[in-house]
Motif scaffolding. Structure first.
Motif, PDB file in Angstrom:
ATOM      1  N   PHE A 261       0.912  -1.059  -0.123  1.00  0.00           N
ATOM      2  CA  PHE A 261       0.030  -0.184   0.062  1.00  0.00           C
ATOM      3  C   PHE A 261       0.905   1.458  -0.068  1.00  0.00           C
ATOM      4  N   THR A 262       0.704   2.138  -0.871  1.00  0.00           N
ATOM      5  CA  THR A 262       1.371   3.468  -0.991  1.00  0.00           C
ATOM      6  C   THR A 262       0.500   4.411  -0.947  1.00  0.00           C
TER       7      THR A 262
ATOM      8  N   PHE B 167       9.224   1.839 -11.168  1.00  0.00           N
ATOM      9  CA  PHE B 167       9.752   3.020 -11.770  1.00  0.00           C
ATOM     10  C   PHE B 167      10.002   4.323 -10.584  1.00  0.00           C
ATOM     11  N   LYS B 168       9.034   4.409  -9.969  1.00  0.00           N
ATOM     12  CA  LYS B 168       9.194   5.376  -8.764  1.00  0.00           C
ATOM     13  C   LYS B 168      10.269   4.849  -7.752  1.00  0.00           C
ATOM     14  N   ASP B 169      10.514   3.748  -7.603  1.00  0.00           N
ATOM     15  CA  ASP B 169      11.393   3.334  -6.612  1.00  0.00           C
ATOM     16  C   ASP B 169      12.666   3.519  -7.252  1.00  0.00           C
ATOM     17  N   LEU B 170      12.892   3.202  -8.485  1.00  0.00           N
ATOM     18  CA  LEU B 170      14.351   3.432  -9.019  1.00  0.00           C
ATOM     19  C   LEU B 170      14.571   4.901  -9.161  1.00  0.00           C
ATOM     20  N   LYS B 171      13.688   5.621  -9.473  1.00  0.00           N
ATOM     21  CA  LYS B 171      13.825   7.108  -9.453  1.00  0.00           C
ATOM     22  C   LYS B 171      14.328   7.465  -7.894  1.00  0.00           C
ATOM     23  N   THR B 172      13.398   6.765  -6.910  1.00  0.00           N
ATOM     24  CA  THR B 172      13.732   7.606  -5.617  1.00  0.00           C
ATOM     25  C   THR B 172      15.261   7.109  -5.178  1.00  0.00           C
ATOM     26  N   MET B 173      15.713   5.785  -5.496  1.00  0.00           N
ATOM     27  CA  MET B 173      17.025   5.403  -5.333  1.00  0.00           C
ATOM     28  C   MET B 173      18.231   6.223  -5.880  1.00  0.00           C
TER      29      MET B 173
ATOM     30  N   ASN C  70       8.985   0.692  -1.741  1.00  0.00           N
ATOM     31  CA  ASN C  70       8.027  -0.321  -1.351  1.00  0.00           C
ATOM     32  C   ASN C  70       8.647  -1.144  -0.196  1.00  0.00           C
ATOM     33  N   ARG C  71       7.660  -1.896   0.586  1.00  0.00           N
ATOM     34  CA  ARG C  71       8.098  -2.617   1.708  1.00  0.00           C
ATOM     35  C   ARG C  71       9.044  -4.009   1.000  1.00  0.00           C
TER      36      ARG C  71
END
Length: 566
Positions: free
Chosen positions: A221-222, A309-315, A333-334
Motif C-alpha cells: 500500500f502506498t 519506476f518510482k522506486d528506481l527514481k527514488t534510489m 515499497n516494503r
C-alpha cells in the motif's frame, strides 16, 4: 425605484460631436429651455432622480448609457452660462458601439421607458444595462478571485453558476469568452490548466487530496496524490520554474530529467528483451519484462517480483551507493527491504546505461517570468463535509506557497503539500439545497462569496417569460425591478421570513429553450410540469413558501394550478 430614460441633448447651437465632448469632459447631461414640451423639461427637473439610467442620443445617433449621480441644477448655479440651462451630473456606464445594434426610437427629447416609452426602446436599454451589469459582475468576480485566490458563486438553483464559473475561467486563461459552450469546454480541458470536480456527500479527503492506494501485484500500500494533490503539483511545478531564484526549480528539473531517462532505459531494456538479449541482475535473477509499473525480474523461485519506476527514481535521486542504502531508504515499497540486492543491481544497471550514453544532467538557464494560471472549479462545493474533505487545506488556502504537513507521506515529496499562488479555485454552491450542512466560519473566512441571481435577459420564449414572472412573484415582491435593473430583492409575502429571496428564488435556466414558436412552448410546458412544479411543491412542503390550500385566491396555489394546467 430606478427609472430608465432615453434623452436627446440639445441647446439649439449644439451640433454632432459636441454632446459626446460634453459627456467626456463635464460628465453632465442637460437640455435648454423652450416654450413647448414643458412636461419633458419638468420630468428632467422633478421626476428624474439619482440612480436613474439614461440612454443619451445626438439626433438619431446613440452615444452612451449613463447613470444620474447628481441633483438637478440651473446653469447660473454652477457658473457655466455657456452651456445648458438645465443639467445633471452623471457617470458614464458605457459608450455605444456599432456592434451593439440597439434600437432606441427617435421619440421626444426625454422619454421615460417604464411608463410611456416605446417597447423596443425599453427592451434595448434594459438589455444594454444588463449587459453592462453582467460584464461588471464578471470583472469584479475576476478581480476578487485574483485577490482572494478562492471564491464561491452562490445562489438558488438554475442561475447558471457552473456556466459562469467556466466563463470566468476562460476569461482569465484566454482573455475572452466563447459563445459556443461545447467549444469552450473543449478549449478549457485541452489547455491543461483547467479542471472541474463535483463534490457529493460521500466525498472524502482520500478522494480529493491524498489517499492510500493498494498494489495488487506486490500486495503493498502506498500513499498517492488524488485530484487536488496532482493538480497542485502541476501548478507548483510551473510556479517554481517561473522563479529561477527558488532552489526547488532545480530539483524539479532534475526529477523531470530522471523521469525522461528512466523511460529511455525502459525502452532500451524492452528492445533488448525482444531481441532475446538477457539482462541479468545477479547469477540467480534476471529482468524478464518491462510493463507499465516497472521492471519485472525472476530467479530460481516460483513468483516474479517488480521494481517500480518510482522506486528506481527514488534510489537514484537519493544517491544510494550501497545495498544497505537501499535496504533502509525511505519511500520505497516494503519489498525493497527484503529484495534490496535486486533493487540495488537494477540501479547500477541504470547508472551504466547513463554512462554508456553520456547522459549527464545539466542545469538549464532560467529566466524569471510570470507563472501561468491554473483554475480548479469545485461544483456543488457545499454537498460534501468540507472540514473533513479539505483537512489541512483549510490552513493552506490562507497561507499560499508555504509547505504544510499532510497526513500521508509520498515517496518523492514526503508529507509536505503546497498550494501555489497561481492556482485559483472557484466553487459553486446551491443555496436552496437543504440536504447538506452549512459551511462553517473557518471555511467562510477563506472564501469570498458572490451572489448569483436569476435574470430574465436570457429567456426569449414569450410563454417562458410570462411563467418566470409569475413564479418569481412568489419569492420577490419587486421582481420586475430586480430582473431588469439589478435592484435589491425584497421578500414576497408568500416567502417565509426564515429565507432570503437570493437563497431560494428559482433561476432562469428552468425557463430556457432553444426552440421557436410551438415547439418552444411545448418544451416550456414540459419543464413547468415536471421540473418547476415539483420544486415549488417541495418548497411548500418544506415550509419555504407560505400557502393555504383552502383559499381560492392564494397566490401560491394559483401559480401551482396554472403550471399544472399547461
Amino acid at each position: 425605484m430606478r427609472n430608465f430614460w432615453h434623452m436627446q441633448m440639445h441647446q439649439g447651437v449644439l451640433h454632432s460631436g459636441i454632446e459626446e465632448k460634453i459627456l467626456k469632459e463635464k460628465k453632465m447631461i442637460g437640455m435648454g429651455h423652450w416654450e413647448e414640451d414643458i412636461d419633458q423639461q419638468s420630468n428632467f427637473e422633478k421626476v428624474m432622480q439619482e440612480g436613474d439610467i439614461v440612454a443619451i442620443k445626438s439626433g438619431g445617433q446613440i452615444i452612451a448609457l449613463v447613470e444620474v449621480t447628481g441633483p438637478y441644477k440651473y446653469a447660473d448655479e454652477v457658473g457655466d452660462l455657456d452651456w445648458f440651462n438645465r443639467r445633471r451630473k452623471v457617470k458614464i456606464l458605457d459608450w455605444y458601439k456599432p456592434e451593439y445594434n440597439f434600437y432606441i426610437a427617435p421619440r421626444g427629447t426625454l422619454t421615460r421607458c417604464n411608463s410611456n416609452g416605446d417597447a423596443a426602446s425599453t427592451k434595448s436599454i434594459l438589455k444594454w444595462y444588463n449587459q453592462i451589469q453582467t460584464g461588471k459582475m464578471k470583472s469584479e468576480a475576476i478581480e476578487l478571485l485574483k485577490y482572494k485566490k478562492q471564491i464561491i458563486l452562490q445562489g438558488p438553483p438554475g442561475t447558471g453558476k457552473t456556466f459562469l464559473a467556466k466563463d470566468l475561467a476562460e476569461e482569465i486563461l484566454f482573455g475572452k469568452v466563447s459563445e459556443n459552450k461545447q467549444e469552450q469546454t473543449s478549449k478549457l480541458e485541452k489547455s491543461g490548466k483547467f479542471k472541474l470536480v463535483q463534490f457529493h456527500p460521500s466525498y472524502t479527503y482520500d478522494d480529493f487530496v491524498r489517499g492510500i492506494q493498494a498494489d495488487p501485484e506486490s500486495g503493498t500500500f502506498t500513499a498517492v496524490n488524488k485530484v487536488f494533490g496532482e493538480y497542485c503539483e502541476r501548478a507548483l511545478k510551473n510556479y517554481v520554474q517561473s522563479k529561477p531564484d527558488l532552489a526547488r526549480s532545480l530539483e524539479i528539473d532534475r526529477q523531470e530529467w530522471v523521469d525522461e531517462k528512466i523511460n529511455e532505459f525502459a525502452d532500451f531494456i524492452t528492445d533488448q528483451l525482444a531481441a532475446d538479449i538477457e539482462h541479468p541482475l545477479t547469477e540467480k535473477a534476471k529482468i524478464v519484462e518491462v510493463n507499465e509499473r516497472g521492471f519485472r525480474y525472476q530467479g530460481n523461485w516460483s513468483n516474479s517480483s517488480i521494481v517500480p519506476f518510482k522506486d528506481l527514481k527514488t534510489m537514484y535521486l537519493a544517491n544510494n551507493v550501497l545495498r544497505q542504502d537501499v535496504k533502509f531508504q525511505d519511500g520505497l515499497n516494503r519489498s525493497a527491504f527484503y529484495h534490496a540486492t535486486y533493487y540495488f543491481y537494477l540501479l547500477e544497471k541504470f547508472r551504466e546505461f547513463l554512462n554508456q550514453n553520456n547522459f549527464v544532467f545539466e542545469e538549464r538557464d532560467r529566466v524569471e517570468k510570470d507563472p501561468e494560471t491554473y483554475i480548479l472549479i469545485i461544483d456543488e462545493i457545499n454537498r460534501a463535509n468540507l472540514p473533513s474533505v479539505l483537512g489541512e487545506l483549510i490552513y493552506a488556502l490562507e497561507y499560499r506557497d508555504k509547505p504544510i504537513e499532510s497526513m500521508y507521506s509520498l515517496s518523492n515529496s514526503g508529507n509536505s503539500l503546497i498550494i501555489p499562488s497561481n492556482l485559483l479555485i472557484i466553487g459553486t454552491m446551491n443555496t436552496a439545497d437543504r440536504s447538506v450542512g452549512h459551511i462553517d466560519y473557518a471555511i467562510r473566512r477563506r472564501f469570498a462569496f458572490v451572489d448569483i441571481l436569476p435574470t430574465i435577459d436570457p429567456i426569449k420564449n414569450k410563454l417562458a417569460k410570462d411563467m418566470f414572472q409569475k413564479v418569481s412573484s412568489l419569492f420577490v415582491s419587486n421582481h420586475t425591478e430586480v430582473i431588469s435593473s439589478q435592484a435589491t430583492p425584497k421578500r414576497a409575502d408568500t416567502l417565509m421570513a426564515d429565507f432570503r429571496p437570493e437563497e431560494v428564488w428559482i433561476g432562469h435556466s428552468y425557463f430556457l429553450t432553444s426552440r421557436d414558436s410551438e415547439e418552444g412552448d411545448n418544451e416550456i410546458k414540459t419543464k413547468m410540469k415536471y421540473e418547476v412544479l415539483p420544486l415549488l411543491k417541495e418548497y411548500v412542503k418544506d415550509g419555504i413558501l407560505r400557502s393555504n390550500e383552502d383559499k381560492l385566491d392564494d397566490p401560491v396555489q394559483m401559480v401551482l394550478k396554472e403550471l399544472s394546467g399547461l
